[in-house]
Design an enzyme around this catalytic site. Structure first.
Site, short mmCIF file in Angstrom:
data_model
loop_
_atom_site.label_atom_id
_atom_site.label_comp_id
_atom_site.label_asym_id
_atom_site.label_seq_id
_atom_site.Cartn_x
_atom_site.Cartn_y
_atom_site.Cartn_z
N ASP A 30 -0.01 0.80 -10.22
CA ASP A 30 0.21 2.14 -9.70
C ASP A 30 1.27 2.84 -10.56
O ASP A 30 2.29 2.24 -10.91
CB ASP A 30 0.66 2.07 -8.24
N ASN A 87 -5.73 3.64 2.18
CA ASN A 87 -5.52 4.94 2.81
C ASN A 87 -6.85 5.69 2.85
O ASN A 87 -7.58 5.75 1.85
CB ASN A 87 -4.48 5.75 2.03
N GLY A 93 -3.17 9.48 4.34
CA GLY A 93 -2.33 9.65 3.15
C GLY A 93 -3.08 9.50 1.84
O GLY A 93 -2.47 9.32 0.79
N GLN A 94 -4.41 9.61 1.89
CA GLN A 94 -5.19 9.46 0.66
C GLN A 94 -5.06 10.70 -0.20
O GLN A 94 -5.28 11.82 0.27
CB GLN A 94 -6.67 9.23 1.00
N HIS A 100 -9.67 3.12 -3.17
CA HIS A 100 -8.74 2.22 -3.86
C HIS A 100 -7.98 1.41 -2.84
O HIS A 100 -7.64 1.89 -1.75
CB HIS A 100 -7.78 2.99 -4.77
N HIS A 102 -4.52 -0.54 -2.23
CA HIS A 102 -3.14 -0.75 -2.69
C HIS A 102 -2.75 -2.20 -2.43
O HIS A 102 -3.01 -2.75 -1.35
CB HIS A 102 -2.15 0.11 -1.89
#
Ligand code: AMP
Length: 114
Positions: A30, A87, A93-94, A100, A102
């Site tokens: 990230d 998310n 909170g995307q 994806h 995390h």
């Protein structure tokens, strides 16, 4: 779905710190890490998010989690553990519309998240 920055990373049009890749998935660090180790696992097929995954994607979702475990082990996260987060949508909170996962580790993570 519209093009996202993750599509460009998958096609290697923009740089990323790629940790793992197979026919179906890619893992890369990230760009704004929230833990000492923070990477993302994405499907190469551009699903918008988990809501976009249908019955035909059951195998793919398992392959993403296998990529999570493989990469987490490779980075030495298996012993102390780590957190896996997906998310979904605005309240989730995307911010990037390409599914994806995390993976965060390397420190003790508190609960609940904000
Ligand atoms: P989310 O908020 O769940 O959609 O997560 C998107 C994540 O993508 C954030 O943690 C960002 O820091 C990360 N991100 C955005 N652009 C890049 C990039 N070019 N390379 C790596 N990670 C990125």
């Amino acid at each position: 779905m519209s093009e996202t920055i993750f599509g460009k990373i998958i096609r290697r049009e923009i740089p990323a710190d790629i940790l793992y890749e197979d026919d179906h998935a890619m893992a890369f660090r990230d760009a704004s890490p929230q833990a000492p180790t923070h990477f993302l696992v994405v499907p190469k097929r551009p699903l918008t998010n988990l809501l976009d995954a249908g019955p035909d994607d059951t195998l793919l979702l398992g392959q993403l989690l296998q990529a999570v475990v493989h990469t987490a082990r490779t980075l030495g996260l298996a012993e102390d553990g780590f957190r896996v987060v997906i998310n979904v949508g605005a309240d989730g909170g995307q911010t990037v519309d390409h599914l994806h996962v995390h993976v965060l580790g390397g420190r003790h993570l508190t609960w609940p998240p904000g």
